[in-house]
Design an enzyme around this catalytic site. Structure first.
Site, short mmCIF file in Angstrom:
data_model
loop_
_atom_site.label_atom_id
_atom_site.label_comp_id
_atom_site.label_asym_id
_atom_site.label_seq_id
_atom_site.Cartn_x
_atom_site.Cartn_y
_atom_site.Cartn_z
N PRO A 1 0.78 -1.25 0.00
CA PRO A 1 0.00 0.00 0.00
C PRO A 1 0.81 1.30 0.00
O PRO A 1 0.79 2.07 0.95
CB PRO A 1 -0.84 -0.14 1.27
CG PRO A 1 0.02 -0.94 2.19
CD PRO A 1 0.74 -1.91 1.31
N CYS A 2 1.47 1.58 -1.11
CA CYS A 2 2.24 2.81 -1.23
C CYS A 2 1.32 4.04 -1.25
O CYS A 2 1.77 5.15 -0.96
CB CYS A 2 3.14 2.78 -2.45
SG CYS A 2 2.31 2.40 -3.99
#
Length: 181
Positions: free
Chosen positions: A135-136
């Site tokens: 989850p950047c």
């Protein structure tokens, strides 16, 4: 041999790539660095179990459930520093965010350094080859601003809103606020 498949998401088509047992990449259509970490062009193969598991994960995610990155066999290709950053991204809980500076501080401490470049962390975050699952999109600027996202800031906003966050502002002046504050 590398393989890929497509997943029609609410954000547009996603391309999933893997080696038959692990996921090597997941890119949003039109994303920067599309297929960029793969050493060869993948062959289309839609019926792999790892792809079905990933599509099931994505179905649950887009339905508002909170699947974790550890549920899938992830094997992003990248150097040691990038791997460390991507591993740290996997620890950011659903619906929460952290900053580039906080990640830089944590990784610096792991290496016995007082400081580490938040820009270097930003480069690693930006080159994350497994969007959404790693989850950047949960990394923001120290002032709450929504800075770059390889899939586009509009997609970053969509993902943060899906997870219950509040995004406000216009154009490049977008900011994030947790729904609890």
């Amino acid at each position: 041999m590398l393989y890929d498949t497509e997943y029609p998401s609410p954000m547009g088509n996603l391309t999933i790539a893997g080696d038959g047992t692990s996921i090597l990449g997941l890119w949003i259509e039109g994303q920067k660095y599309f297929l960029g970490t793969l050493p060869e062009k993948p062959e289309r193969k839609d019926d792999l179990k790892v792809f079905q598991d990933t599509k099931d994960w994505l179905d649950r995610y887009f339905a508002g459930e909170k699947p974790g990155p550890g549920e899938l066999p992830l094997a992003p290709i990248g150097g040691r520093f990038r791997q460390e950053v991507w591993k740290r991204l996997c620890k950011i809980p659903y619906g929460e965010v952290t900053t580039y500076g906080a990640i830089a501080k944590e990784i610096g401490e792991l290496h016995g350094k007082k400081t580490m470049s938040a820009q270097a962390v930003g480069g690693a975050v930006g080159h994350n080859p497994i969007s959404i699952i790693i989850p950047c999109h949960r990394v923001i600027g120290g002032d709450g601003s929504l800075t770059g996202y390889a899939g586009g800031l509009d997609k970053k906003c969509e993902l943060l809103k899906l997870e219950g966050g509040i995004v406000y502002g216009k154009g490049k002046g977008l900011f994030y606020k947790n729904h609890n504050t």
